[in-house]
Design a protein around this motif. Structure first.
Motif, short mmCIF file in Angstrom:
data_model
loop_
_atom_site.label_atom_id
_atom_site.label_comp_id
_atom_site.label_asym_id
_atom_site.label_seq_id
_atom_site.Cartn_x
_atom_site.Cartn_y
_atom_site.Cartn_z
N VAL A 120 8.32 12.08 9.70
CA VAL A 120 7.52 10.95 8.51
C VAL A 120 5.65 10.79 9.21
CG1 VAL A 120 9.54 9.60 8.67
CG2 VAL A 120 8.17 9.53 10.64
N ALA A 121 5.46 10.75 8.38
CA ALA A 121 3.56 10.09 8.71
C ALA A 121 3.54 8.86 8.28
CB ALA A 121 2.92 10.29 7.35
N HIS A 122 3.39 7.98 9.58
CA HIS A 122 2.74 6.56 10.15
C HIS A 122 1.14 6.69 9.93
CE1 HIS A 122 3.76 3.14 12.94
NE2 HIS A 122 3.81 3.34 12.04
N HIS A 123 1.37 5.41 8.67
CA HIS A 123 0.30 5.57 8.06
C HIS A 123 -0.22 4.60 9.08
CE1 HIS A 123 -0.97 8.76 4.77
NE2 HIS A 123 0.96 8.66 4.79
N THR A 124 -0.93 4.10 9.93
CA THR A 124 -1.17 2.79 10.24
C THR A 124 -2.86 2.36 10.90
OG1 THR A 124 -0.75 1.45 12.44
CG2 THR A 124 -1.54 3.80 13.01
N PHE A 125 -3.16 1.47 10.34
CA PHE A 125 -4.55 0.95 10.58
C PHE A 125 -4.88 1.89 9.85
CE2 PHE A 125 -2.43 0.24 14.97
CZ PHE A 125 -2.49 -1.21 14.86
N GLY A 126 -5.83 1.22 8.47
CA GLY A 126 -6.77 1.30 7.70
C GLY A 126 -7.74 1.21 7.83
N THR A 127 -8.77 0.78 8.67
CA THR A 127 -9.41 -0.12 9.17
C THR A 127 -9.66 0.17 10.49
OG1 THR A 127 -9.38 -1.87 8.53
CG2 THR A 127 -9.87 -0.70 6.71
N GLU A 128 -10.85 -0.08 11.04
CA GLU A 128 -11.25 -0.56 12.43
C GLU A 128 -10.87 -2.36 12.77
OE1 GLU A 128 -14.77 -0.85 15.91
OE2 GLU A 128 -14.42 0.61 13.74
N ALA A 129 -10.92 -2.75 11.60
CA ALA A 129 -10.82 -4.35 11.58
C ALA A 129 -9.73 -4.77 11.44
CB ALA A 129 -11.40 -5.00 10.25
N GLU A 130 -8.48 -3.96 10.72
CA GLU A 130 -7.66 -4.25 11.01
C GLU A 130 -6.56 -3.59 12.53
OE1 GLU A 130 -3.09 -2.50 8.85
OE2 GLU A 130 -5.08 -1.43 7.94
N SER A 163 6.96 0.23 6.71
CA SER A 163 6.60 -0.02 5.36
C SER A 163 5.59 0.73 5.51
CB SER A 163 6.44 -0.86 4.81
OG SER A 163 5.79 -1.97 5.76
N ASP A 164 5.38 1.53 6.54
CA ASP A 164 4.36 2.66 6.62
C ASP A 164 4.42 4.00 6.91
OD1 ASP A 164 4.23 2.07 9.06
OD2 ASP A 164 2.20 1.09 9.32
N GLU A 165 5.59 4.27 7.08
CA GLU A 165 6.16 5.33 7.59
C GLU A 165 6.42 5.76 6.33
OE1 GLU A 165 7.67 4.28 12.26
OE2 GLU A 165 9.01 3.92 10.48
N ILE A 166 6.01 7.60 6.26
CA ILE A 166 6.62 8.29 5.29
C ILE A 166 7.28 9.39 5.02
CG2 ILE A 166 5.58 9.29 2.87
CD1 ILE A 166 4.26 7.20 2.54
N PRO A 167 8.30 9.74 4.19
CA PRO A 167 9.62 11.04 4.83
C PRO A 167 9.09 12.10 4.66
CG PRO A 167 11.17 8.74 4.23
CD PRO A 167 9.81 8.54 3.95
N ASN A 168 8.73 12.77 5.17
CA ASN A 168 8.59 14.32 3.91
C ASN A 168 9.85 14.72 3.29
OD1 ASN A 168 9.32 15.25 6.16
ND2 ASN A 168 7.69 16.61 6.88
N ALA A 169 10.08 16.06 2.40
CA ALA A 169 10.71 16.55 1.85
C ALA A 169 11.75 17.28 3.04
CB ALA A 169 9.91 17.62 1.08
N ASP A 170 11.74 17.75 3.75
CA ASP A 170 12.55 18.37 4.65
C ASP A 170 13.51 17.75 5.69
OD1 ASP A 170 11.67 20.90 4.38
OD2 ASP A 170 10.40 20.72 6.51
N LEU A 171 12.85 15.97 6.05
CA LEU A 171 13.68 14.81 6.31
C LEU A 171 14.26 14.71 5.26
CD1 LEU A 171 14.15 12.94 8.09
CD2 LEU A 171 12.45 11.53 7.99
N ILE A 172 14.23 14.56 4.03
CA ILE A 172 15.10 13.76 2.88
C ILE A 172 16.25 15.28 2.82
CG2 ILE A 172 15.35 13.37 0.30
CD1 ILE A 172 13.95 11.08 2.31
N LYS A 205 0.76 -0.92 -0.18
CA LYS A 205 -0.11 0.27 0.06
C LYS A 205 0.89 1.30 0.04
CE LYS A 205 -3.80 2.41 1.96
NZ LYS A 205 -5.31 2.04 3.09
N TYR A 206 1.54 1.19 1.09
CA TYR A 206 2.70 2.61 0.79
C TYR A 206 4.39 2.32 0.36
CZ TYR A 206 -1.24 4.06 3.43
OH TYR A 206 -2.70 3.97 4.27
N LEU A 207 4.37 1.14 -0.10
CA LEU A 207 6.06 1.39 -0.41
C LEU A 207 6.48 1.87 -1.18
CD1 LEU A 207 8.34 -0.78 0.49
CD2 LEU A 207 7.80 -2.30 -1.08
N HIS A 208 5.40 1.86 -2.01
CA HIS A 208 5.94 3.06 -3.94
C HIS A 208 6.45 4.30 -3.55
CE1 HIS A 208 6.32 4.22 -7.87
NE2 HIS A 208 5.22 4.60 -6.98
N PRO A 209 5.35 5.61 -2.75
CA PRO A 209 5.97 6.26 -2.25
C PRO A 209 7.20 6.68 -1.12
CG PRO A 209 3.55 5.21 -1.20
CD PRO A 209 3.55 4.85 -2.15
N LEU A 210 7.10 5.05 -0.42
CA LEU A 210 8.58 5.03 0.83
C LEU A 210 9.61 5.58 -0.22
CD1 LEU A 210 10.03 4.83 3.02
CD2 LEU A 210 8.50 2.75 3.86
#
Length: 276
Positions: free
Chosen positions: A176-186, A91-100, A24-29
């Motif tokens: 980094v934006a940590h995109h954790t738990f996309g749904t309540e079920a997850e 794998s769900d942590e996406i760095p922003n431009a300032d960090l890079i 889900k997030y690996l490509h942008p990461l």
């Protein structure tokens, strides 16, 4: 006429990422960290989705290792990196431009500190939140280290792991934006895995919860994280996370009381490797 000395070469940087069905997030990461990474290493624990295909597209080295706990997984990944300076990501942590940009700057000037922490902003079900038991958002975690100076040893819990051994600590710009738990079920599917690891930590430390602790602590944790830590400000998502805090605490204590501890594992050799 004086002759200027050539500038020292950039410091090489390894980046490792822990993956399991992480398409889900690996490509942008990977697209974000690729320009500053001299090595991209994935430690995968059995993905069956497109994770490995995406990794191959970015030229990642991939090692396969079953997940026994997060502490051992991080220690294994750290030791497998080729370069002395390592950035550690999920794998769900996406760095922003300032960090890079700051990483690129430090590669040129040198990493003066033994370790660096970064800001992590938590998102649950696509929404920024104030807290997710047992962390507040944002939190600050050590994720860039000189690997010869740090380790994930027995002082680190197996689920809320952190490195030890560094003497000096710096702060990275950006986040980094940590995109954790996309749904309540997850969220509630992961509850069983996380509470098993947390209960094992208690047992290995010789802590056996009493009946009154099992009775009183779950509602106290709910009140602390939903009311005092600001979960109520996050609407329905905050209410769900309050229920999660209650259920996590109750199940962790029950498992710590009813099940024997699993011996602390030693990292095995990698099962296989692909990529270069």
């Amino acid at each position: 006429m004086s002759v200027l000395s050539p500038a020292p070469p950039p410091t090489p940087l390894s980046v490792y990422i822990l993956t399991f069905n992480s398409e889900k997030y690996l490509h942008p990461l990977l697209s974000r960290v690729r320009p500053v990474a001299d090595e991209l290493l994935l430690v995968d624990s059995g993905s069956t989705d497109q994770t490995l295909a995406i990794a191959e597209r970015y030229g990642c080295q991939v090692l396969h290792r079953p997940l026994d706990n997060f502490r051992s997984q991080r220690e294994f990944a750290l030791r497998a990196c080729a370069h002395p300076v390592v950035l550690m990501l999920d794998s769900d942590e996406i760095p922003n431009a300032d960090l890079i940009a700051h990483l690129a700057e430090l590669k040129q000037t040198g990493f003066a500190e033994d370790a660096y922490q970064l800001r992590r902003d938590w998102l649950v079900m696509g929404r920024p939140v104030h807290c997710l038991y047992p962390v507040v958002s944002p939190d600050f975690v050590v994720r860039l280290v000189k690997k010869d100076l740090v380790s994930f040893d027995d002082r680190s819990l197996t689920v809320h792991e952190k490195p030890f051994g560094y003497r000096t600590l710096g702060q990275l710009r950006g986040a980094v934006a940590h995109h954790t738990f996309g749904t309540e079920a997850e969220l509630f599917r992961k509850l069983d895995q996380y509470t098993t690891l947390a209960a094992n930590d208690l047992r290995l430390r010789g802590i056996r919860p009493t009946w009154w602790r099992r009775l009183l602590l779950p509602p106290a944790v709910w009140a602390k994280w939903y009311l005092l830590k600001g979960g109520w400000q996050d609407g329905r998502v905050g209410w769900v996370l309050g229920r999660y805090a209650f259920a996590y605490t109750a199940r962790k204590l029950r498992k710590a009381t009813e099940t024997p501890p699993i011996p602390a594992p030693q990292p095995p050799a990698p099962m296989a490797e692909i990529g270069a």
